[in-house]
Structure formats: C-alpha cells, structure tokens
Scaffold this motif. Structure first.
Motif: not given
Length: 282
Positions: A95-115
C-alpha cells in the motif's frame, strides 16, 4: 462462574429471526429435537421459561425477549472478533500512502508500529510531501491512500476527516519581535503558508519570512532557535511546540483534513488502514 453457551444463544436467535424451530434447524443443520434440547438447556441454566405456547405455536415471553436482545449483542461481539482476526490472516499486499510531513511526524509512528505488527504481510510505502504535490495530477496516481489538507470540500474520492483549527505555533519561550513578525514557513504551495500570508496582508502588522523549509523537523529546529512562528493544524501540533496567542497574530480560520482512497488493487488493505487513520485524526 456460570457461562452461557453462545451456541444455544445462536439457536434462540435463529428460532426468533426465522420464525420457527423447524426453519432454525434447517439453517443450523440440526434436527428439531436437537433445537428444542438446546432451548431447554438454556432455560434450565437461566431458571426461566423463554417461550410460551400461543395456540399451536410458541412465542417469546418477556424473559425470552430480554434474553433474545442480549443474545444478539453477545453474538455480534463474538462474530466481530472472529471477523477481525480472520481478516488479519488474509490481509496482504503493498500500500502506497501519501501524507503531509507534519502528520508524518505525529501520526506515522503509532500507525506504522501498530498496523505493521497486526498485519505483517502488508508492505507500507510512505511518502511525505506538501498536500498540493500529493494531489497533483502527476503524482496522485502514485498513491493508494492520500492524507491531505484542503481549503475546500473534496469532490473526488475524498472524505473530510475533521475540520481542524489552524493555529500559530512557536516555542514555549517565544517573545514576538516588536518591529516585525518573524515567520518560519514551508515553501510556496503549502496551504499553511498561503493562509498565513493572506491573513497578514489584511492587517497593518509588518512581517517577514525568516526561514523556509519543507520538513516539519527543519521548521521546529528554526523555531527553537528563535527564528519565528509558524502555522499548523491543531491536530498536528508536535510536543516540541505550543499554540501561540497574541493580539498581533490574526485568527487563521479552519482547514479540512481529508482522506483520499483510490486503491482498487488492494481495497481491503486500504479500507483497514483508512480506519486506523480515521481513528487517530481527532
């Protein structure tokens, strides 16, 4: 501790939903005596009769109605748990996800780890960039899911997750320059940058851009060095910064945080990751 049999509860629900013991037996692959026995076991365990004879048929009494309603809830929870974990075993793909950089820093750690832990057979390919670039006609086809900022309600394959406040963000020790407001902003094309400049042009407060950087961490570093303030969606405010309020800073209004699902190759993967993102954007 007594425990009800979900098998017996499912039989009860089937009898009521299908209208007879016979039809319930056919649906569940059991004989009518076996169905009747399950009901009797349930009644003995509860110490209550659940059916009353009306003419030639049996109908739920008040106690039966109560047990029927509770049984539906219990079976729904049971079925949802199995549905979730069965889906985990089968969920796979890229799955290819595009995301603004400011959300990448706050959102991705929990999503990538748990997902990733829950769905190890799904490969996440993440790109962070300006919303404008992610949604451009040349780049948009490169993504299955896009999280992006939008001033307008999306009309094509997009949903508004939240209408968020735009806030001024700075260091907790910030002291605004009295001569000219110093700004730390992303490059041209950034929704935040455009909104800030538009609002400041409507006022007499002098201002200047002291630092430009496309990545949030670069902006944070500049802000920590006292180079100025920036603007962010409230939900993306990182822990290193605080919301700044000052009479010289105009209100910035609101912004739509939108999710665009355009994956047709692995729709279930996209749907599942969308649910993760939706739950964490608040």
């Amino acid at each position: 501790m007594k425990q009800l049999s979900l098998d017996n509860l499912r039989t009860l629900v089937s009898i009521v939903d299908l209208g007879s013991f016979n039809k319930a037996g056919e649906a569940l692959g059991r004989s009518q005596p076996a169905i009747s026995l399950q009901v009797k076991k349930l009644e003995r365990q509860l110490g209550k009769r659940l059916f009353s004879k009306v003419g030639q048929s049996y109908q739920l009494n008040a106690d039966g109605v109560y047990v029927y309603e509770q049984a539906k809830i219990m079976l729904s929870i049971n079925d949802e748990v199995f549905k979730t974990f069965t889906g985990q075993q089968n969920l796979r793909g890229r799955l290819r996800l595009g995301i603004p950089s400011e959300f990448a820093s706050t959102l991705l750690p929990s999503i990538v780890g748990e997902f990733s832990q829950r769905y190890p057979d799904v490969s996440l390919d993440v790109t962070s960039s300006l919303s404008r670039d992610l949604l451009s006609s040349s780049k948009r086809k490169d993504f299955d899911l896009i999280l992006a900022l939008s001033k307008d309600i999306p009309s094509e394959r997009g949903e508004v997750l939240i209408e968020d406040d735009l806030v001024w963000a700075g260091d907790s020790t910030l002291k605004l320059n009295k001569s000219a407001l110093q700004l730390v902003l992303a490059p041209e094309g950034c929704v935040y940058r455009s909104r800030v400049i538009d609002m400041l042009k409507q006022q007499t407060q002098p201002w200047r851009i002291t630092y430009t950087h496309a990545d949030l961490y670069g902006l944070i570093a500049a802000i920590k060095q006292g180079l100025g303030v920036t603007a962010l969606a409230k939900s993306s405010l990182p822990p290193e910064l605080v919301s700044v309020k000052d009479k010289r800073l105009p209100a910035l209004g609101k912004i739509n945080i939108c999710l665009f699902n355009q994956d047709t190759q692995h729709p279930q993967v996209s749907k599942t990751l969308s649910e993760y993102i939706r739950a964490r954007i608040k």
